[in-house]
Motif scaffolding. Structure first.
Motif, PDB file in Angstrom:
ATOM      1  N   LEU A 237       2.232   7.036  -6.443  1.00  0.00           N
ATOM      2  CA  LEU A 237       1.750   6.441  -7.688  1.00  0.00           C
ATOM      3  C   LEU A 237       2.416   5.091  -7.878  1.00  0.00           C
ATOM      4  CD1 LEU A 237       1.977   9.335 -10.332  1.00  0.00           C
ATOM      5  CD2 LEU A 237      -0.086   8.429  -9.258  1.00  0.00           C
ATOM      6  N   ARG A 238       1.692   4.189  -8.503  1.00  0.00           N
ATOM      7  CA  ARG A 238       2.323   2.935  -8.893  1.00  0.00           C
ATOM      8  C   ARG A 238       3.131   3.188 -10.163  1.00  0.00           C
ATOM      9  NH1 ARG A 238       0.918  -1.812  -6.406  1.00  0.00           N
ATOM     10  NH2 ARG A 238      -1.046  -1.756  -5.277  1.00  0.00           N
ATOM     11  N   HIS A 239       4.316   2.617 -10.202  1.00  0.00           N
ATOM     12  CA  HIS A 239       5.161   2.694 -11.394  1.00  0.00           C
ATOM     13  C   HIS A 239       5.694   1.292 -11.631  1.00  0.00           C
ATOM     14  CE1 HIS A 239       7.928   4.238 -14.359  1.00  0.00           C
ATOM     15  NE2 HIS A 239       8.894   3.555 -13.760  1.00  0.00           N
ATOM     16  N   GLU A 240       5.374   0.750 -12.802  1.00  0.00           N
ATOM     17  CA  GLU A 240       5.780  -0.610 -13.148  1.00  0.00           C
ATOM     18  C   GLU A 240       5.388  -1.600 -12.048  1.00  0.00           C
ATOM     19  OE1 GLU A 240       9.938  -0.373 -14.222  1.00  0.00           O
ATOM     20  OE2 GLU A 240       9.470   0.792 -16.026  1.00  0.00           O
ATOM     21  N   GLY A 241       4.178  -1.408 -11.507  1.00  0.00           N
ATOM     22  CA  GLY A 241       3.624  -2.319 -10.513  1.00  0.00           C
ATOM     23  C   GLY A 241       3.998  -2.048  -9.077  1.00  0.00           C
ATOM     24  N   ALA A 242       4.918  -1.121  -8.820  1.00  0.00           N
ATOM     25  CA  ALA A 242       5.372  -0.849  -7.450  1.00  0.00           C
ATOM     26  C   ALA A 242       4.948   0.551  -7.020  1.00  0.00           C
ATOM     27  CB  ALA A 242       6.894  -0.974  -7.368  1.00  0.00           C
ATOM     28  N   TRP A 243       4.623   0.693  -5.732  1.00  0.00           N
ATOM     29  CA  TRP A 243       4.320   2.012  -5.198  1.00  0.00           C
ATOM     30  C   TRP A 243       5.586   2.869  -5.191  1.00  0.00           C
ATOM     31  CZ3 TRP A 243      -0.225   4.006  -4.843  1.00  0.00           C
ATOM     32  CH2 TRP A 243      -1.328   3.197  -4.641  1.00  0.00           C
ATOM     33  N   THR A 244       5.420   4.146  -5.569  1.00  0.00           N
ATOM     34  CA  THR A 244       6.529   5.103  -5.547  1.00  0.00           C
ATOM     35  C   THR A 244       6.028   6.413  -4.954  1.00  0.00           C
ATOM     36  OG1 THR A 244       6.034   5.902  -7.778  1.00  0.00           O
ATOM     37  CG2 THR A 244       7.680   4.131  -7.576  1.00  0.00           C
ATOM     38  N   TYR A 245       6.937   7.134  -4.316  1.00  0.00           N
ATOM     39  CA  TYR A 245       6.636   8.470  -3.796  1.00  0.00           C
ATOM     40  C   TYR A 245       6.700   9.445  -4.958  1.00  0.00           C
ATOM     41  CZ  TYR A 245       7.445  12.949  -1.484  1.00  0.00           C
ATOM     42  OH  TYR A 245       7.378  14.258  -1.095  1.00  0.00           O
TER      43      TYR A 245
ATOM     44  N   THR B  68       0.841  -1.198   0.000  1.00  0.00           N
ATOM     45  CA  THR B  68       0.000   0.000   0.000  1.00  0.00           C
ATOM     46  C   THR B  68       0.875   1.246   0.000  1.00  0.00           C
ATOM     47  OG1 THR B  68      -0.071   0.212   2.403  1.00  0.00           O
ATOM     48  CG2 THR B  68      -1.750  -1.223   1.393  1.00  0.00           C
ATOM     49  N   ALA B  69       0.247   2.377  -0.279  1.00  0.00           N
ATOM     50  CA  ALA B  69       0.960   3.655  -0.207  1.00  0.00           C
ATOM     51  C   ALA B  69       1.431   3.920   1.219  1.00  0.00           C
ATOM     52  CB  ALA B  69       0.057   4.783  -0.701  1.00  0.00           C
ATOM     53  N   GLU B  70       0.612   3.562   2.210  1.00  0.00           N
ATOM     54  CA  GLU B  70       1.032   3.750   3.602  1.00  0.00           C
ATOM     55  C   GLU B  70       2.253   2.898   3.934  1.00  0.00           C
ATOM     56  OE1 GLU B  70      -0.407   3.134   8.210  1.00  0.00           O
ATOM     57  OE2 GLU B  70      -1.960   3.218   6.658  1.00  0.00           O
ATOM     58  N   ASP B  71       2.290   1.663   3.442  1.00  0.00           N
ATOM     59  CA  ASP B  71       3.470   0.820   3.659  1.00  0.00           C
ATOM     60  C   ASP B  71       4.719   1.504   3.107  1.00  0.00           C
ATOM     61  OD1 ASP B  71       1.855  -1.173   4.767  1.00  0.00           O
ATOM     62  OD2 ASP B  71       1.898  -2.428   2.963  1.00  0.00           O
TER      63      ASP B  71
ATOM     64  N   THR C 116      -5.126   8.540   5.297  1.00  0.00           N
ATOM     65  CA  THR C 116      -4.778   8.003   3.982  1.00  0.00           C
ATOM     66  C   THR C 116      -5.956   8.195   3.035  1.00  0.00           C
ATOM     67  OG1 THR C 116      -5.586   5.797   4.514  1.00  0.00           O
ATOM     68  CG2 THR C 116      -3.252   6.227   4.957  1.00  0.00           C
ATOM     69  N   GLY C 117      -5.661   8.277   1.754  1.00  0.00           N
ATOM     70  CA  GLY C 117      -6.679   8.358   0.715  1.00  0.00           C
ATOM     71  C   GLY C 117      -6.324   7.374  -0.379  1.00  0.00           C
ATOM     72  N   GLU C 118      -7.214   6.415  -0.588  1.00  0.00           N
ATOM     73  CA  GLU C 118      -6.951   5.343  -1.542  1.00  0.00           C
ATOM     74  C   GLU C 118      -5.611   4.700  -1.206  1.00  0.00           C
ATOM     75  OE1 GLU C 118      -7.742   6.841  -5.504  1.00  0.00           O
ATOM     76  OE2 GLU C 118      -9.886   6.739  -5.133  1.00  0.00           O
ATOM     77  N   GLY C 119      -4.803   4.342  -2.202  1.00  0.00           N
ATOM     78  CA  GLY C 119      -3.485   3.781  -1.928  1.00  0.00           C
ATOM     79  C   GLY C 119      -3.500   2.344  -1.443  1.00  0.00           C
ATOM     80  N   THR C 120      -4.604   1.630  -1.647  1.00  0.00           N
ATOM     81  CA  THR C 120      -4.677   0.225  -1.238  1.00  0.00           C
ATOM     82  C   THR C 120      -4.063  -0.644  -2.333  1.00  0.00           C
ATOM     83  OG1 THR C 120      -6.793  -0.342  -2.266  1.00  0.00           O
ATOM     84  CG2 THR C 120      -6.883   0.754  -0.099  1.00  0.00           C
ATOM     85  N   PRO C 121      -3.992  -1.958  -2.112  1.00  0.00           N
ATOM     86  CA  PRO C 121      -3.480  -2.837  -3.170  1.00  0.00           C
ATOM     87  C   PRO C 121      -4.313  -2.777  -4.462  1.00  0.00           C
ATOM     88  CG  PRO C 121      -3.424  -3.984  -1.080  1.00  0.00           C
ATOM     89  CD  PRO C 121      -4.174  -2.693  -0.858  1.00  0.00           C
ATOM     90  N   PHE C 122      -5.516  -2.216  -4.384  1.00  0.00           N
ATOM     91  CA  PHE C 122      -6.406  -2.164  -5.544  1.00  0.00           C
ATOM     92  C   PHE C 122      -6.394  -0.816  -6.258  1.00  0.00           C
ATOM     93  CE2 PHE C 122      -8.104  -5.095  -2.374  1.00  0.00           C
ATOM     94  CZ  PHE C 122      -7.967  -6.280  -3.084  1.00  0.00           C
TER      95      PHE C 122
ATOM     96  N   SER D 226      -4.153   2.666  -7.973  1.00  0.00           N
ATOM     97  CA  SER D 226      -2.907   3.002  -8.665  1.00  0.00           C
ATOM     98  C   SER D 226      -2.320   4.316  -8.157  1.00  0.00           C
ATOM     99  CB  SER D 226      -3.134   3.078 -10.172  1.00  0.00           C
ATOM    100  OG  SER D 226      -4.105   4.061 -10.464  1.00  0.00           O
ATOM    101  N   GLU D 227      -3.062   5.018  -7.311  1.00  0.00           N
ATOM    102  CA  GLU D 227      -2.543   6.221  -6.676  1.00  0.00           C
ATOM    103  C   GLU D 227      -3.145   6.352  -5.295  1.00  0.00           C
ATOM    104  OE1 GLU D 227      -4.699   9.973  -8.389  1.00  0.00           O
ATOM    105  OE2 GLU D 227      -4.110   8.684 -10.052  1.00  0.00           O
ATOM    106  N   GLY D 228      -2.491   7.148  -4.464  1.00  0.00           N
ATOM    107  CA  GLY D 228      -2.978   7.339  -3.112  1.00  0.00           C
ATOM    108  C   GLY D 228      -2.256   8.475  -2.428  1.00  0.00           C
ATOM    109  N   THR D 229      -2.773   8.845  -1.269  1.00  0.00           N
ATOM    110  CA  THR D 229      -2.153   9.889  -0.461  1.00  0.00           C
ATOM    111  C   THR D 229      -1.991   9.385   0.976  1.00  0.00           C
ATOM    112  OG1 THR D 229      -4.278  10.895   0.117  1.00  0.00           O
ATOM    113  CG2 THR D 229      -3.126  11.785  -1.820  1.00  0.00           C
ATOM    114  N   VAL D 230      -0.988   9.923   1.643  1.00  0.00           N
ATOM    115  CA  VAL D 230      -0.758   9.629   3.059  1.00  0.00           C
ATOM    116  C   VAL D 230      -0.363  10.941   3.725  1.00  0.00           C
ATOM    117  CG1 VAL D 230       0.588   8.345   4.766  1.00  0.00           C
ATOM    118  CG2 VAL D 230       0.031   7.278   2.565  1.00  0.00           C
ATOM    119  N   GLU D 231      -1.165  11.343   4.713  1.00  0.00           N
ATOM    120  CA  GLU D 231      -0.810  12.514   5.513  1.00  0.00           C
ATOM    121  C   GLU D 231      -0.107  12.009   6.772  1.00  0.00           C
ATOM    122  OE1 GLU D 231      -2.733  16.488   7.610  1.00  0.00           O
ATOM    123  OE2 GLU D 231      -4.071  14.945   6.811  1.00  0.00           O
TER     124      GLU D 231
END
Length: 138
Positions: free
Chosen positions: A125-133, A42-45, A91-97, A99-104
């Motif tokens: 954002l996901r990039h090539e399947g992986a979460w990225t800042y 996840t984005a939080e992870d 958090t906003g979205e950013g789950t395994p499902f 492709s983008e999310g936010t973490v405050e």
């Protein structure tokens, strides 16, 4: 800020509590992401693992986990900065499902004997399947 080798290896033992605040040992939590044996689900992870990378001085992981469209050429960490704790505020979205999310978050630190904090609403954002800042909102 002091320049350090971007190939610096984390200095926290695998058995110590993870700096991210979860009730796991570093080696079973963020350490797995830092050494490449696991990816953030996840984005939080990813946010937590990036905070832990600041704590242990893992500049290479910070660069690898940055979205390539916004990645700086290098990261300079000040070894005199003591990271004191991370609080996830939302958090906003950013789950395994997603492709983008936010973490405050709020990250507390001490530098030159003075307390401070970073308060940011980060985009991922996901990039090539992986979460990225990606960056900080507003």
């Amino acid at each position: 800020m002091s320049k350090r080798n971007p190939r610096h290896q984390p200095s926290l033992s695998a058995e110590r509590p993870c700096p991210c605040g979860r009730p796991k040992a570093y080696g079973q939590c963020c350490g797995r992401l830092h050494d490449g044996s696991a990816k953030a689900a996840t984005a939080e992870d990813l946010m937590r693992s990036r905070y832990s990378a600041f704590v242990v001085g893992d500049e290479a992981y910070l660069l690898r986990s940055w979205h390539p469209d916004r990645r700086p050429a290098e990261v300079e960490l000040d070894p005199g900065t003591e990271w004191l704790g991370l609080e996830i505020l939302g958090t906003g979205e950013g789950t395994p499902f997603h492709s983008e999310g936010t973490v405050e978050f709020r990250a507390r630190f001490r530098e030159d004997g003075r307390a401070g904090e970073v308060h940011e609403n980060s985009r991922f954002l996901r990039h090539e399947g992986a979460w990225t800042y990606l960056d900080a909102l507003g």
